[in-house]
Structures are given as structure tokens and as C-alpha cells.
Design a protein around this motif. Structure first.
Motif, short mmCIF file in Angstrom:
data_model
loop_
_atom_site.label_atom_id
_atom_site.label_comp_id
_atom_site.label_asym_id
_atom_site.label_seq_id
_atom_site.Cartn_x
_atom_site.Cartn_y
_atom_site.Cartn_z
N ARG A 125 0.55 48.85 21.10
CA ARG A 125 1.33 48.54 19.90
C ARG A 125 1.28 48.42 18.56
NH1 ARG A 125 2.32 42.75 21.01
NH2 ARG A 125 2.97 42.11 18.73
N ARG A 126 2.50 48.78 17.73
CA ARG A 126 2.42 49.18 16.41
C ARG A 126 1.79 48.86 15.88
NH1 ARG A 126 8.25 49.55 14.61
NH2 ARG A 126 7.78 46.95 15.02
N VAL A 127 0.96 49.41 15.57
CA VAL A 127 -0.10 49.09 14.57
C VAL A 127 -0.33 49.88 13.84
CG1 VAL A 127 -2.57 48.00 14.07
CG2 VAL A 127 -0.83 47.07 16.02
N LEU A 128 -0.35 49.48 11.88
CA LEU A 128 -0.92 50.27 11.23
C LEU A 128 -2.41 50.30 10.55
CD1 LEU A 128 2.33 50.09 8.76
CD2 LEU A 128 1.16 52.10 10.19
N GLN A 129 -3.33 50.68 10.32
CA GLN A 129 -4.63 51.45 10.14
C GLN A 129 -5.14 51.55 8.39
OE1 GLN A 129 -6.60 48.97 12.63
NE2 GLN A 129 -7.55 48.70 11.18
N VAL A 130 -5.90 50.80 8.49
CA VAL A 130 -6.37 51.32 6.77
C VAL A 130 -8.03 50.83 6.85
CG1 VAL A 130 -6.30 52.07 4.46
CG2 VAL A 130 -4.35 52.74 6.15
N TYR A 135 -2.03 45.87 9.90
CA TYR A 135 -0.46 45.51 10.04
C TYR A 135 -0.23 46.14 11.40
CZ TYR A 135 3.83 44.88 8.18
OH TYR A 135 5.01 44.00 8.32
N ASP A 136 -0.18 44.77 12.12
CA ASP A 136 0.85 44.80 13.27
C ASP A 136 1.97 44.42 13.04
OD1 ASP A 136 1.89 44.20 16.33
OD2 ASP A 136 -0.26 43.13 16.67
N LEU A 137 3.06 45.91 13.47
CA LEU A 137 4.53 45.65 13.39
C LEU A 137 5.49 44.99 13.95
CD1 LEU A 137 5.09 49.58 11.93
CD2 LEU A 137 4.37 47.42 10.01
N ASP A 138 5.07 44.33 15.01
CA ASP A 138 5.56 43.58 15.73
C ASP A 138 5.25 42.31 15.53
OD1 ASP A 138 6.62 45.89 17.49
OD2 ASP A 138 4.48 45.88 18.55
N SER A 139 4.16 41.25 15.51
CA SER A 139 4.02 40.15 15.08
C SER A 139 3.41 40.08 13.49
CB SER A 139 2.00 40.19 15.80
OG SER A 139 1.88 40.53 14.66
N LEU A 159 3.62 46.99 0.74
CA LEU A 159 2.34 47.67 2.60
C LEU A 159 2.79 48.67 3.24
CD1 LEU A 159 -0.87 46.55 2.49
CD2 LEU A 159 -0.04 45.51 4.46
N GLU A 160 3.65 48.39 3.93
CA GLU A 160 4.16 48.90 5.36
C GLU A 160 4.37 50.12 4.63
OE1 GLU A 160 7.50 49.30 8.41
OE2 GLU A 160 7.01 48.21 7.96
N ILE A 161 4.93 50.33 3.66
CA ILE A 161 5.42 51.98 3.21
C ILE A 161 3.39 52.71 3.05
CG2 ILE A 161 6.28 53.41 0.77
CD1 ILE A 161 8.70 51.77 0.96
N LEU A 220 -2.94 53.81 -1.10
CA LEU A 220 -3.22 52.65 -0.55
C LEU A 220 -5.22 53.35 0.25
CD1 LEU A 220 -3.96 49.34 0.14
CD2 LEU A 220 -3.02 50.50 2.40
N HIS A 221 -5.76 53.38 0.15
CA HIS A 221 -6.99 54.06 1.02
C HIS A 221 -8.50 53.66 1.23
CE1 HIS A 221 -9.69 55.95 -2.18
NE2 HIS A 221 -8.67 56.23 -3.55
N GLY A 222 -9.01 54.18 2.14
CA GLY A 222 -10.61 52.86 2.11
C GLY A 222 -11.28 54.19 1.61
N PRO A 223 -13.06 53.87 1.31
CA PRO A 223 -13.88 54.75 1.06
C PRO A 223 -14.01 55.86 1.45
CG PRO A 223 -14.93 52.92 2.47
CD PRO A 223 -12.88 53.06 2.14
#
Length: 224
Positions: A125-130, A135-139, A159-161, A220-223
Motif C-alpha cells: 500500500r502507498r503509506v506515508l510515515q513520520v 497516512y494511507d494514500l489509498d484509503s 499533510l501529504e506535502i 513535519l518531523h518526529g523527535p
């Protein structure tokens, strides 16, 4: 292929790493569940080899956390010293893709890894992860730490960008052009939408992900 091995038996871990390296794989090891979970969430891997019996956090807990809390679809092969149906079913229920019982041949272990990664690539699946944001781009489903988030269409685009460019800073102009093109609204719609996005992404959680770079844009970034 980049593989994460979470195994508390040092000799077994070393053998898996050495054999994988000889096959041209990049293999990273962890000796306990918490360390392995952190590496799995923050790193980029094609597959995970995960022992069931681990100190601190067992393999089933690690697997379940990756699937439910982090939204990870990385193929997982579980290792166990017990060939009991109940144990195997518990692993599959937690989200494992395959199971192998100790002692095992390293050639079979890596053959199984290649099989589950090929299988995953076919249905990937096309999933973005941070961090813990997914963010599942398909669902079009957005989750953070396992909780589903509701965003308006404008913020879904933003959010996608931001996720695609993470951890880089995205300039205000790029976000504005993505949605409005040259017909930018008179009011500060971007700031209003970013405020709403931050309220949804960060306010309910302890760790902020959306950061403002004043006069430049947003990141957008995590610790670290």
C-alpha cells in the motif's frame, strides 16, 4: 535488502547478521524488544526478523505495536523455540507474516524472508510515515499512535506535502500554490489551515510533529 533482527541471543543474532551480510544484505541488530521497536519505527527496513521471547517487551508485543500503533506494514518473520500451535497463532494474531522454529537453517530463514518481502511488494500500500503518524494514500486514512484522525480536504493536501518532504522545511509559497495556484485568497487561509492541522495532529499527543519556521514555512518531523 535492509533487515532488522531483534534477537536477545547474541550468538544467534551474530550468525543471522553474518549470513545476511554475505548475501549482500544490510542487517541491523537489536538485543531487546524496546530497542528493536524504536529502530523499526524510526528506521527504514524491508523486513524484520523478530524473536518471540525477548527481555522487557516480547516479540508479540513488538509486532502488535508496530501494526496497531505505528501502522507499519513491514514484513515480519517471527522466531520461536516452541513449536506449539497456540504460540504460532498468537504470533499471527499479533500481525506476523511468517513463523520459523528454532533451530533453523540460515538458508531457510533468508528464503522465507525473500518470500514474504516479495509477497508484500505485490500488495504494498502507498503509506506515508513520520514517527507515529501514518497516512494511507489509498484509503485516505490518517492515524497517529493508532488513533484515527479526521482532517478536511485542504489539510489532507497539506499533510501529504509535509509528509513527503519530511524532515525538510516546506515553504509557505509551495503549500499555497499546491492548493490555490496563483489565485491565493486575500485572507491568511494558509495560517488558519495550518492551525487546524496542528490542533488535530499535535494537541491530543505529547510529542509535537508540526513545527513552524517563522518567515519561511513549516516542517513535519518526529523527535531526534
Amino acid at each position: 535488502m535492509r533487515i532488522l533482527v531483534i534477537e536477545d541471543h547474541r550468538d544467534i543474532l551474530a550468525n543471522i547478521i553474518d549470513y545476511g551480510t554475505l548475501r549482500g544484505c544490510e542487517v541491523v541488530g537489536a538485543l531487546d524488544g524496546l530497542t528493536g521497536l524504536h529502530l523499526a519505527v524510526t528506521g527504514s527496513f524491508d523486513a524484520i526478523i523478530l524473536d518471540v521471547m525477548l527481555p522487557g517487551m516480547d516479540g508479540n508485543q513488538v509486532c502488535k505495536s508496530l501494526r496497531e500503533n505505528s501502522g507499519s506494514h513491514i514484513p515480519i518473520l517471527m522466531l520461536t523455540a516452541r513449536d506449539d500451535l497456540t504460540d504460532r497463532l498468537a504470533g499471527f494474531k499479533a500481525g506476523a507474516d511468517d513463523y520459523i522454529v528454532k533451530p533453523f537453517a540460515l538458508s531457510e530463514l533468508y528464503a522465507r524472508i525473500e518470500t514474504i518481502t516479495r509477497r508484500a511488494a505485490g500488495v504494498k500500500r502507498r503509506v506515508l510515515q513520520v514517527h507515529d503518524l501514518s497516512y494511507d494514500l489509498d484509503s485516505l486514512e490518517v492515524t497517529r499512535a493508532g488513533s484515527r484522525l479526521k482532517l478536511n480536504p485542504t489539510n489532507m493536501i497539506f499533510l501529504e506535502i509535509l509528509m513527503r518532504k519530511s524532515p525538510s522545511v516546506v515553504r509557505r509559497r509551495e503549500l499555497e500554490e499546491a492548493l490555490w495556484g496563483r489565485n491565493k485568497p486575500d485572507s491568511d487561509s494558509l495560517r488558519s489551515n495550518i492551525y487546524l492541522l496542528r490542533q488535530t495532529l499535535d494537541k491530543p499527543f505529547d510529542v509535537p510533529l508540526l513545527h513552524t519556521h517563522h518567515g519561511v514555512g513549516y516542517r513535519l518531523h518526529g523527535p531526534r
